[in-house]
Enzyme design. Structure first.
Site, short mmCIF file in Angstrom:
data_model
loop_
_atom_site.label_atom_id
_atom_site.label_comp_id
_atom_site.label_asym_id
_atom_site.label_seq_id
_atom_site.Cartn_x
_atom_site.Cartn_y
_atom_site.Cartn_z
N HIS A 174 0.64 5.11 1.22
CA HIS A 174 0.14 6.28 1.79
C HIS A 174 -0.07 7.52 0.98
O HIS A 174 1.21 7.97 0.64
CB HIS A 174 0.63 6.38 3.24
CG HIS A 174 0.70 5.30 4.10
ND1 HIS A 174 -0.35 5.33 5.25
CD2 HIS A 174 1.55 4.19 4.31
CE1 HIS A 174 -0.07 4.08 5.89
NE2 HIS A 174 0.98 3.53 5.30
N HIS A 182 0.87 -1.21 0.20
CA HIS A 182 0.03 -0.10 -0.01
C HIS A 182 1.02 1.28 -0.10
O HIS A 182 1.86 1.30 0.62
CB HIS A 182 -1.08 0.10 1.10
CG HIS A 182 -0.51 -0.32 2.50
ND1 HIS A 182 0.14 -1.23 2.97
CD2 HIS A 182 0.04 0.79 3.50
CE1 HIS A 182 0.73 -1.24 4.25
NE2 HIS A 182 0.70 0.06 4.42
P1 AMP Z 1 1.39 0.34 7.59
O1 AMP Z 1 1.86 0.90 8.84
O2 AMP Z 1 2.15 1.40 6.25
O3 AMP Z 1 1.36 -0.97 7.21
O4 AMP Z 1 -0.09 1.24 7.25
C1 AMP Z 1 -1.20 0.66 7.41
C2 AMP Z 1 -2.26 1.62 7.75
O5 AMP Z 1 -3.37 0.62 7.47
C3 AMP Z 1 -2.37 2.27 8.89
O6 AMP Z 1 -2.27 3.58 8.58
C4 AMP Z 1 -3.91 1.90 9.38
O7 AMP Z 1 -4.51 2.93 10.04
C5 AMP Z 1 -4.59 1.56 8.03
N1 AMP Z 1 -5.52 0.69 8.21
C6 AMP Z 1 -5.34 -0.58 8.87
N2 AMP Z 1 -6.86 -1.09 8.84
C7 AMP Z 1 -7.51 -0.35 8.23
C8 AMP Z 1 -8.96 -0.53 7.60
N3 AMP Z 1 -9.79 -1.37 8.00
N4 AMP Z 1 -9.45 0.61 6.67
C9 AMP Z 1 -8.69 1.54 6.44
N5 AMP Z 1 -7.41 1.63 6.92
C10 AMP Z 1 -6.99 0.73 7.58
#
Ligand code: AMP
Ligand code: ZN
Length: 139
Positions: A102, A100
């Protein structure tokens, strides 16, 4: 689809999301834990844990979407700038092991991260690392 992957569950509609864009390969939705208003995630619909595992055409499709989505996001929240961040591996802050990107809208004095503390190579180290990278890069 990977078992127990929350983003695969979102792709398959088993967990809701605030969707902002979708095509056959890519999905974008608002991050549930935003670090600034409009913080969103752009993901491949197919499960890959890390960026380097994505096939080139999928990586290209993701990259092509980032700029236009970021432009719409910062316009919506009236932010002058943004960061694009892609964490790979837990040591780099990756919590969800489905690729993903951001998109993080930024404002002056928003109190988020700024520039990192720059280091310095000892003599010869930069050239050594450069050589190792070029020796192992299979492109
Ligand atoms: P990372 O630390 O780069 O793996 O970021 C994962 C991101 O996913 C975090 O910013 C979380 O807030 C986001 N996240 C986790 N679960 C969900 C969800 N169900 N819907 C939207 N964002 C999510
Ligand atoms: Zn997944």
């Amino acid at each position: 689809m990977s078992d127990q992957c929350i983003f695969c569950e979102i792709v398959h509609g088993n967990i809701p999301c605030a969707k902002i864009f979708e095509d056959d390969q890519v999905l974008a939705f608002l991050d549930i834990g935003p670090i600034s208003p409009g913080h969103c995630l752009v993901i491949p619909k197919k499960h890959y844990a890390r960026l380097e595992q994505c096939p080139a055409d999928l990586a290209a499709a993701l990259a092509a979407r980032l700029g236009p989505i970021a432009q719409a996001v910062i316009a919506a929240v009236n932010a002058p700038g943004y960061n694009i961040l892609n964490n790979n591996h837990p040591c780099a802050g990756q919590l969800v092991e489905h690729v993903h990107f951001h998109i993080i809208p930024r404002n002056p004095d928003d109190g988020l991260f700024g520039h990192w503390p720059a280091g310095k190579y000892p003599p010869g180290k930069m050239e050594q690392i450069q050589q190792k990278i070029t020796d192992s890069l299979a492109l």
